[in-house]
Design a protein around this motif. Sequence first.
Motif, short mmCIF file in Angstrom:
data_model
loop_
_atom_site.label_atom_id
_atom_site.label_comp_id
_atom_site.label_asym_id
_atom_site.label_seq_id
_atom_site.Cartn_x
_atom_site.Cartn_y
_atom_site.Cartn_z
N LEU A 89 0.83 -1.20 0.00
CA LEU A 89 0.00 0.00 0.00
C LEU A 89 0.87 1.25 0.00
O LEU A 89 0.59 2.22 -0.73
CB LEU A 89 -0.92 -0.01 1.22
CG LEU A 89 -1.78 1.25 1.43
CD1 LEU A 89 -2.68 1.52 0.22
CD2 LEU A 89 -2.62 1.12 2.70
N ALA A 90 1.93 1.22 0.79
CA ALA A 90 2.86 2.36 0.82
C ALA A 90 3.47 2.58 -0.56
O ALA A 90 3.64 3.73 -1.01
CB ALA A 90 3.96 2.12 1.85
N GLY A 91 3.80 1.51 -1.26
CA GLY A 91 4.39 1.63 -2.58
C GLY A 91 3.44 2.28 -3.58
O GLY A 91 3.87 3.06 -4.43
N LEU A 92 2.15 1.96 -3.49
CA LEU A 92 1.17 2.59 -4.37
C LEU A 92 1.08 4.09 -4.10
O LEU A 92 1.00 4.91 -5.02
CB LEU A 92 -0.20 1.94 -4.17
CG LEU A 92 -0.31 0.46 -4.56
CD1 LEU A 92 -1.68 -0.08 -4.20
CD2 LEU A 92 -0.05 0.29 -6.06
N LEU A 93 1.11 4.46 -2.82
CA LEU A 93 1.07 5.88 -2.45
C LEU A 93 2.36 6.59 -2.88
O LEU A 93 2.34 7.76 -3.26
CB LEU A 93 0.86 6.02 -0.94
CG LEU A 93 -0.51 5.57 -0.44
CD1 LEU A 93 -0.50 5.37 1.08
CD2 LEU A 93 -1.58 6.58 -0.83
N TYR A 94 3.48 5.87 -2.81
CA TYR A 94 4.77 6.44 -3.24
C TYR A 94 4.74 6.73 -4.74
O TYR A 94 5.30 7.74 -5.20
CB TYR A 94 5.87 5.44 -2.90
CG TYR A 94 7.28 6.02 -2.87
CD1 TYR A 94 7.52 7.34 -2.53
CD2 TYR A 94 8.38 5.20 -3.13
CE1 TYR A 94 8.81 7.85 -2.49
CE2 TYR A 94 9.68 5.70 -3.07
CZ TYR A 94 9.88 7.03 -2.75
OH TYR A 94 11.16 7.53 -2.70
N THR A 95 4.09 5.85 -5.50
CA THR A 95 3.96 6.09 -6.94
C THR A 95 3.17 7.36 -7.21
O THR A 95 3.54 8.16 -8.08
CB THR A 95 3.26 4.89 -7.62
OG1 THR A 95 3.95 3.69 -7.30
CG2 THR A 95 3.23 5.07 -9.12
#
Length: 320
Positions: free
Chosen positions: A175-181
């Motif tokens: 989930l953090a990775g999606l927000l980072y994108t």
Amino acid sequence: MHAATPPINSVPPPTAAVPAATPASAFVALLIGNVALAFGGWFVRLADTGPVAAAFWRMAIALPFLVVLALASGARPRRMDRWMWVMLAAGGVAFALDLGTWHLGILRTTLANATLFGNSATLIFPIYGFLIARAWPNRTQALALGLAFAGAALLMGRSYQLDPRNLAGDLLCVLAGLLYTLYFVLMARVRTTMAPLPALALSTMASVAPLLVFALILGERVMPGDWTPLIGLAVVSQLIGQGCMIYALGKASPLVVGVALLVQPVVAGAIGWIDYGERLHGPDFIGVALVCLALVLVRRGDTAATPVVAPAAREAQEHS
């Protein structure tokens, strides 16, 4: 706060977000930034605050230094287009949510897994770049991306089998990775017309309050007894790491940024092995080798790629 750039009258066209071939300075900045960011999980584990509170202090400690550096670079307050403010605010909030969920995940999985899943922008951000450019990758770029995915799969493939308790942390980090994108997409647009230091200072400013609210809602300990890990987190991760990344976002293609993100789990895996006994095995080393090869190929393929920068974007980059 804004750098000395031409007045902003409108949001740049989509093609303005895709730079031409990545210069050597941006590629080096990407490598330095990702190595620095890889230490973030280690500092979070050392902090004697809650994980989200550590993210708050990362931003709060770094912010005054970023403002001073931005002013020293020639940035001065000036009127900006309202959509630029919206993108900066949205980017700051997205980064706050990214850090909050990622820091929660760090304590529930291995350092290598947390860093790898937290950088799932490795896959999504290059796809965004291809869509904006309206072009598929050339053969060298496609090979680099394939090797990067294979290396990532080897690095993370044994997570659930090794310890099912990692699964909750892994999902938080995804989930953090999606927000980072989302943060990358917004800040790449901002960087077409704004220099790196003011862009980072303003987005950091927008992240501070949401992180503090998030930490208080979770009932975390906010005030630390030992400031050393938090200062290290702010200096290494935010000032050096994120500073280099924001600089590179204005000059590097999304594909190069995405593949370079895989430097983080490689370094984090080494830290986890040395400090926490999170041992690496044969497939992990093969994954590392594939990531290194992908970095070499993506740099070569990106240099040979046809530039897709719009004239307005080129003019803005010259001022950044």
